[in-house]
Scaffold this motif. Structure first.
Motif, PDB file in Angstrom:
ATOM      1  N   THR A  83      32.696  37.946  36.817  1.00  0.00           N
ATOM      2  CA  THR A  83      32.913  39.133  35.985  1.00  0.00           C
ATOM      3  C   THR A  83      33.008  40.388  36.849  1.00  0.00           C
ATOM      4  O   THR A  83      33.903  41.229  36.650  1.00  0.00           O
ATOM      5  CB  THR A  83      31.766  39.284  34.960  1.00  0.00           C
ATOM      6  OG1 THR A  83      31.736  38.113  34.139  1.00  0.00           O
ATOM      7  CG2 THR A  83      31.942  40.512  34.094  1.00  0.00           C
ATOM      8  N   ARG A 139      32.257  49.800  34.459  1.00  0.00           N
ATOM      9  CA  ARG A 139      31.655  48.630  33.821  1.00  0.00           C
ATOM     10  C   ARG A 139      30.858  47.766  34.806  1.00  0.00           C
ATOM     11  O   ARG A 139      30.120  46.890  34.404  1.00  0.00           O
ATOM     12  CB  ARG A 139      32.743  47.789  33.165  1.00  0.00           C
ATOM     13  CG  ARG A 139      33.464  48.570  32.054  1.00  0.00           C
ATOM     14  CD  ARG A 139      34.477  47.742  31.336  1.00  0.00           C
ATOM     15  NE  ARG A 139      33.792  46.646  30.627  1.00  0.00           N
ATOM     16  CZ  ARG A 139      34.423  45.545  30.224  1.00  0.00           C
ATOM     17  NH1 ARG A 139      35.717  45.396  30.457  1.00  0.00           N
ATOM     18  NH2 ARG A 139      33.763  44.605  29.604  1.00  0.00           N
ATOM     19  N   GLN A 195      38.654  44.212  40.461  1.00  0.00           N
ATOM     20  CA  GLN A 195      40.103  44.055  40.602  1.00  0.00           C
ATOM     21  C   GLN A 195      40.869  44.864  39.554  1.00  0.00           C
ATOM     22  O   GLN A 195      41.936  45.402  39.839  1.00  0.00           O
ATOM     23  CB  GLN A 195      40.481  42.578  40.506  1.00  0.00           C
ATOM     24  CG  GLN A 195      40.093  41.789  41.731  1.00  0.00           C
ATOM     25  CD  GLN A 195      40.330  40.287  41.584  1.00  0.00           C
ATOM     26  OE1 GLN A 195      40.304  39.739  40.490  1.00  0.00           O
ATOM     27  NE2 GLN A 195      40.556  39.631  42.712  1.00  0.00           N
ATOM     28  N   ALA A 196      40.293  44.958  38.366  1.00  0.00           N
ATOM     29  CA  ALA A 196      40.928  45.728  37.287  1.00  0.00           C
ATOM     30  C   ALA A 196      40.605  47.220  37.388  1.00  0.00           C
ATOM     31  O   ALA A 196      41.019  48.000  36.539  1.00  0.00           O
ATOM     32  CB  ALA A 196      40.483  45.181  35.930  1.00  0.00           C
ATOM     33  N   ARG A 197      39.847  47.583  38.423  1.00  0.00           N
ATOM     34  CA  ARG A 197      39.438  48.964  38.655  1.00  0.00           C
ATOM     35  C   ARG A 197      38.626  49.531  37.486  1.00  0.00           C
ATOM     36  O   ARG A 197      38.685  50.705  37.162  1.00  0.00           O
ATOM     37  CB  ARG A 197      40.634  49.847  38.961  1.00  0.00           C
ATOM     38  CG  ARG A 197      41.469  49.357  40.151  1.00  0.00           C
ATOM     39  CD  ARG A 197      41.908  50.508  40.991  1.00  0.00           C
ATOM     40  NE  ARG A 197      42.701  50.223  42.157  1.00  0.00           N
ATOM     41  CZ  ARG A 197      42.345  49.506  43.227  1.00  0.00           C
ATOM     42  NH1 ARG A 197      41.200  48.906  43.264  1.00  0.00           N
ATOM     43  NH2 ARG A 197      43.137  49.362  44.268  1.00  0.00           N
ATOM     44  N   GLN A 198      37.837  48.657  36.882  1.00  0.00           N
ATOM     45  CA  GLN A 198      36.946  49.056  35.784  1.00  0.00           C
ATOM     46  C   GLN A 198      35.570  49.362  36.379  1.00  0.00           C
ATOM     47  O   GLN A 198      34.562  48.755  36.025  1.00  0.00           O
ATOM     48  CB  GLN A 198      36.849  47.943  34.737  1.00  0.00           C
ATOM     49  CG  GLN A 198      38.157  47.610  34.085  1.00  0.00           C
ATOM     50  CD  GLN A 198      38.066  46.364  33.211  1.00  0.00           C
ATOM     51  OE1 GLN A 198      37.164  45.541  33.350  1.00  0.00           O
ATOM     52  NE2 GLN A 198      39.017  46.240  32.299  1.00  0.00           N
ATOM     53  N   ASN A 252      36.316  40.469  38.665  1.00  0.00           N
ATOM     54  CA  ASN A 252      37.391  40.831  37.733  1.00  0.00           C
ATOM     55  C   ASN A 252      37.367  42.324  37.406  1.00  0.00           C
ATOM     56  O   ASN A 252      38.420  42.968  37.339  1.00  0.00           O
ATOM     57  CB  ASN A 252      37.298  39.999  36.450  1.00  0.00           C
ATOM     58  CG  ASN A 252      37.650  38.547  36.691  1.00  0.00           C
ATOM     59  OD1 ASN A 252      38.341  38.205  37.652  1.00  0.00           O
ATOM     60  ND2 ASN A 252      37.169  37.682  35.817  1.00  0.00           N
ATOM     61  N   GLN A 253      36.166  42.871  37.188  1.00  0.00           N
ATOM     62  CA  GLN A 253      36.049  44.297  36.894  1.00  0.00           C
ATOM     63  C   GLN A 253      36.526  45.148  38.068  1.00  0.00           C
ATOM     64  O   GLN A 253      37.212  46.154  37.879  1.00  0.00           O
ATOM     65  CB  GLN A 253      34.604  44.648  36.527  1.00  0.00           C
ATOM     66  CG  GLN A 253      34.170  44.085  35.200  1.00  0.00           C
ATOM     67  CD  GLN A 253      32.673  44.182  34.979  1.00  0.00           C
ATOM     68  OE1 GLN A 253      31.894  44.280  35.919  1.00  0.00           O
ATOM     69  NE2 GLN A 253      32.275  44.140  33.704  1.00  0.00           N
TER      70      GLN A 253
END
Length: 152
Positions: free
Chosen positions: A17, A29, A23-26, A20-21
């Protein structure tokens, strides 16, 4: 389930998780507290790994130089192990050059641990193994250097 709970309940899923966060530049979060702790832990693990490799290398060098009763029978095996530990240390330092100064910092302490381990494993008295290092760190890591006798 929030990331802090996820960290406590399913570490692998927390890692996936977090990746993924990121990589998604989130970034908002990301469970930053646990991520920072895990990164610090990784650094400590790398240092412990190289420390253990150095101790094992020194144990084998000490056994080679001081365990004269077993030298004839075990010299080839000991030299093979010495080369193997040297190779592993060199690879670790190549992958993380900042570990090289760490080797200098821990060398003396590792040598003293290695003396005790060599004494335990050989069942020879601790004073069989020189109290001062049998070579410099540079020599210890040199793939072609093998001490030829006690105190050399």
């Amino acid at each position: 389930m929030d990331n802090k709970t996820l960290y406590e309940q399913d570490f692998y899923l927390w890692i996936r998780t977090t990746i993924n966060q990121l990589q998604a530049r989130q970034f908002e979060r990301v469970d930053l507290d646990n991520l920072l702790e895990e990164l610090a832990s990784m650094g400590r693990s790398e240092k412990r790994k190289i420390e253990n490799l150095l101790i094992q290398l020194l144990v084998h060098l000490l056994k080679l130089t001081s365990w004269t009763g077993e030298k004839a029978r075990n010299e080839g095996h000991l030299k093979g192990e010495i080369r193997n530990f040297r190779r592993q240390i060199i690879k670790e330092v190549k992958d993380s050059p900042s570990l090289k100064p760490c080797l200098l910092e821990i060398f003396e302490e590792c040598y003293q641990f290695a003396r005790k381990d060599a004494s335990d494993r050989s069942q020879l008295p601790l004073d069989t193994f020189p109290a001062i290092p049998i070579g410099s760190l540079e020599q210890i890591l040199d793939e072609d250097w093998f001490p030829t006798n006690n105190h050399e």
